[in-house]
Design an enzyme around this catalytic site. Sequence first.
Site, PDB file in Angstrom:
ATOM      1  N   HIS A 162      74.811  15.014 -14.681  1.00  0.00           N
ATOM      2  CA  HIS A 162      75.830  13.966 -14.611  1.00  0.00           C
ATOM      3  C   HIS A 162      76.260  13.766 -13.167  1.00  0.00           C
ATOM      4  CE1 HIS A 162      76.309  16.186 -18.430  1.00  0.00           C
ATOM      5  NE2 HIS A 162      76.219  14.978 -18.921  1.00  0.00           N
ATOM      6  N   HIS A 164      70.666  10.291 -21.581  1.00  0.00           N
ATOM      7  CA  HIS A 164      69.743  11.362 -21.199  1.00  0.00           C
ATOM      8  C   HIS A 164      68.431  11.311 -21.975  1.00  0.00           C
ATOM      9  CE1 HIS A 164      72.974  13.280 -19.013  1.00  0.00           C
ATOM     10  NE2 HIS A 164      73.713  13.419 -20.090  1.00  0.00           N
TER      11      HIS A 164
END
Lengths: 211, 211, 335, 335
Positions: free
Chosen positions: C220, C58
Amino acid sequence: MEKITFREITGMFESIKQEMLEHKDYLIQLDAQNGDGDLGISMSSGFTKTCEMLSSVEEKDLGKVFLKISKTFNEAAPSTMGTLLSIAFMGMAKSMKGQESVDIIGFSKSFENGVNALMEKGGAAPGEKTIIDSFYPAAQSMTRDADAQKSMAEVFQNAEAAAQGGMEKTKNMKSVHGRAAYYGEQSIGIQDAGATVGMLIMKGCASYFEA
Amino acid sequence: MEKITFREITGMFESIKQEMLEHKDYLIQLDAQNGDGDLGISMSSGFTKTCEMLSSVEEKDLGKVFLKISKTFNEAAPSTMGTLLSIAFMGMAKSMKGQESVDIIGFSKSFENGVNALMEKGGAAPGEKTIIDSFYPAAQSMTRDADAQKSMAEVFQNAEAAAQGGMEKTKNMKSVHGRAAYYGEQSIGIQDAGATVGMLIMKGCASYFEA
Amino acid sequence: MKKIINNPESFVDETMAGIHYAYGDRITFLNGDNRILIKNTPTPEGKVGIVTAGGSGHLPVFLGYVGQGMIDGCAVGNVFASPSASKMASMIEACDYGSGVLCLYGNYGGDNLNFDMATEEVEFSDIKTATIRVKDDVASSPKESAGKRRGVAGMVYAFKIAGAAAENMLDLEGVTRVTEKALQNIRTMGVALTPCIVPEVGKPTFTIEEDQMEIGMGIHGEPGIHTGKLKTADEIVDIMMEIIMGDIELSEGDEVSIMVNGLGATPLEEQLICYRRIHEILDAKGISSYMPHIGEFATSMEMSGVSITLFKLDDELKELLSQPASTPFYTNHNK
Amino acid sequence: MKKIINNPESFVDETMAGIHYAYGDRITFLNGDNRILIKNTPTPEGKVGIVTAGGSGHLPVFLGYVGQGMIDGCAVGNVFASPSASKMASMIEACDYGSGVLCLYGNYGGDNLNFDMATEEVEFSDIKTATIRVKDDVASSPKESAGKRRGVAGMVYAFKIAGAAAENMLDLEGVTRVTEKALQNIRTMGVALTPCIVPEVGKPTFTIEEDQMEIGMGIHGEPGIHTGKLKTADEIVDIMMEIIMGDIELSEGDEVSIMVNGLGATPLEEQLICYRRIHEILDAKGISSYMPHIGEFATSMEMSGVSITLFKLDDELKELLSQPASTPFYTNHNK
Ligand SMILES: Nc1ncnc2c1ncn2[C@@H]1O[C@H](COP(=O)(O)OP(=O)(O)O)[C@@H](O)[C@H]1O
Ligand SMILES: Nc1ncnc2c1ncn2[C@@H]1O[C@H](COP(=O)(O)OP(=O)(O)O)[C@@H](O)[C@H]1O
Ligand SMILES: [Mg+2]
Ligand SMILES: [Mg+2]
Ligand SMILES: [Mg+2]
Ligand SMILES: [Mg+2]
């Protein structure tokens, strides 16, 4: 009277590890349906690393043994399920602190303690499609059988059956915890992966005492 | 004696615009083979905007007219070809400065001047697969015919034919300038898009004087 | 899988090595453990420590915010997976400068449990901790169950506020209070156009059809609230803004900081086109914008899409937002 | 075409509107023309102006570098197309603070011709100009014909050096000299994995097969020097580094600034994995690294891939590189 010592613990974990390795793909597949599919990998790795640790450690105090199990397991599998199990192991560690052996009553109390810790930290109650749905009936069965002074083999056999029954009921439940909760109604119809892990753990213990 | 004034210039550009609009897709397709395919779009837009400007302007001095053409064309089509043409128009502007009409000798000199400016700034010589390969023979033909005092119609007809011949020769040339140069040997076999533009410009002029 | 990597197993380790080579002057690995990143610059005794943790994949979230005026440490997991409790515990201990540590992280099962274990563990060493779970993603749960929402890009604003408050030497309660206030004023919502690939999995774990988009999808790939034909930028922004503005009270004269966050593959041009629309919507309501954050702040590798965060400011929060901060991956110096 | 846009025709205008809303305090449109961006902050009389121009679709290149310590103005074209000479001329006039203007831009046909016309035009207004064409892409032409090379990400270092030199009040010759010296020490090379889409075209103008990569591809999709199966990060970096280091002399004890530039869709994680390898290669040769630039500095919308730039430093260049600079899209403050 039958006793559980470090030797039995090691044997039980070896036996659980076998179950996890055998059912690795099955767990991946179950977890992938309502989650991210990592469960087979994390459980294999968690129990493998824990068995490695147990085979190299010199420790008789079961409290300390389970403390080490808890830490090792979490390091090897920091996923949701891995962490929840490591919380349960920590709960077990607390109630076995200072003891080098426990009888079945002591062990079932300690397991109940572990399951309670898991419920408290995880916030899940029975009926919510989690590992609790197999662990909770297993713990109840164990307590009942231990009070009735059944043999180790019998206690764990019944616990496995109870876990199996609970696991099957998860098919009709709706997920409210973890990633699976994002799938809501869609989760109904699919057996919970975590409850399956709970069943496999009980199955591993039962096979150890059968053998 | 035939003269070229603001009226003829406007007519010639209208006629060139028609050619560009008619051959828009053809130019896109040619440019796409060795470049980025924008040529049809930029030429249509450049001549359309220029004709719009010419239809709204009050200006007799051909030098100033071509200065405006140069600016307008560049604004509307700041691509390589657009800019090169606007450089050529600027070159033509310089040699017609202060004149309200030119004869064919004056015009061919001015065109030669424009082509020279284009060669100087663009750095390309004949034989290098660019617009020069159609413009250069056209300019030579015009100078020759003007000296021989041929009619406007004849001068531009011959210029078109010369441009056409030069354009066709580009098929066998290898690109060394602009985007097409990145394709090196691969560029051989394909007619140059810019040389085609040069031919269409001469064709537009010729049709105007034929009509 | 089109990735510029070596082997999937070393993805995180090699990323961390790159970070160490590039920024080792300012951030470092605790005891050489490449999964625990801490500041390498002096910290005043008594400052409240701010730490976070989470999975990889991320960047710049999470570790990119370790630095001056932001957070002090970050424990790093595998791609999309929590780090272990013991790594968190070591990090918390290293980031206690005598006044306790605020654990500030996204509300995800694994991270929650591990942080709970870690804070319990450090209690034995008499380290005071406070916990704030970021739950800014309005699409992840309805308002009635806002406690279940996931943490996404709004977390960056929370790091900024907590970091500034700690630098001002507020105590643990003070830092916690102001960070909680900030989060009450932060809402995020995202849209995804293409999936991402976890290197070890090797293929997308979810799909979005060629002409489709998924509004509300998690970082996700958690399911969104609306899957449908790709709409125009203005239509997409309008949908997201309506939901965000239905969740937070905003009225004429209010001031917000707008974050338009690229999820990884979306060009800056498109982010600016979205910003344009957001600005116009707010402007029409008499709401002004301060210190916009446009770029990539919280990504999902090669996922394409954007998220919009609104952060409603008051004087205290505005002051803290504008206080200088500088990490290798973030600064408000030029914002 | 999966893009978050409204209509292709307004792509550039709406991007510019977003920029204006977000950063209008520091940059502005000259005479309201959204294709000419200039600084909106005070500039000392007598500073040399630095300007550039180029097509859209490469943010932060080109306009993202307008700001303090960098460039003063940028004329903006359509996607991948040069702006017109007259816009350039207006910009040059606006950025002349009495000591002339350096036109610093990438070596592309359209930009070259338009800048030539523009500089000729401003001569009439007695504005002194100097021209430097950036030609850092080693893959775009062999060393013998280095004059034909294209300008890519290395341009950002050139902006930085020129901007710092101008801020130090060097005269036009001085700024030009040091910027040329910088460029003699800058080399770039890129690799592309997926194409990009010009909005008005609506589909990729070139293709790269699913398992392929193209080393040396240009930022508009110009053909590269090697198309082949996608290799590992280390293999790709090794190929590019060998070519770069064959083009510029580097020896033990030298110091370089390394830029790893994401072309648009490539995750930061992958850029860091590449940085790691570059660092190791240079380290093994005793070459040290200073102020790395890792991120997106020159992109091609949603193209995936990276470019590597090496900038060999001497004392003067290092000093200028580290001098503070700050634009809405760039700062070396946290580098
Ligand atoms: N709060 C909770 N309490 C108990 N069990 C839970 C909880 N949340 C999830 N689980 C169990 O964890 C299982 C998934 O574990 P895991 O795959 O490790 O999760 P993740 O991949 O999301 O980290 C579920 O099937 C469920 O049985
Ligand atoms: N240096 C040059 N001198 C003359 N003509 C050139 C030169 N470079 C390119 N051309 C011409 O320009 C044509 C392409 O024009 P255009 O499509 O506008 O280029 P681009 O799209 O690359 O800006 C080529 O076919 C060639 O004839
Ligand atoms: Mg899972
Ligand atoms: Mg073209
Ligand atoms: Mg990216
Ligand atoms: Mg990007």
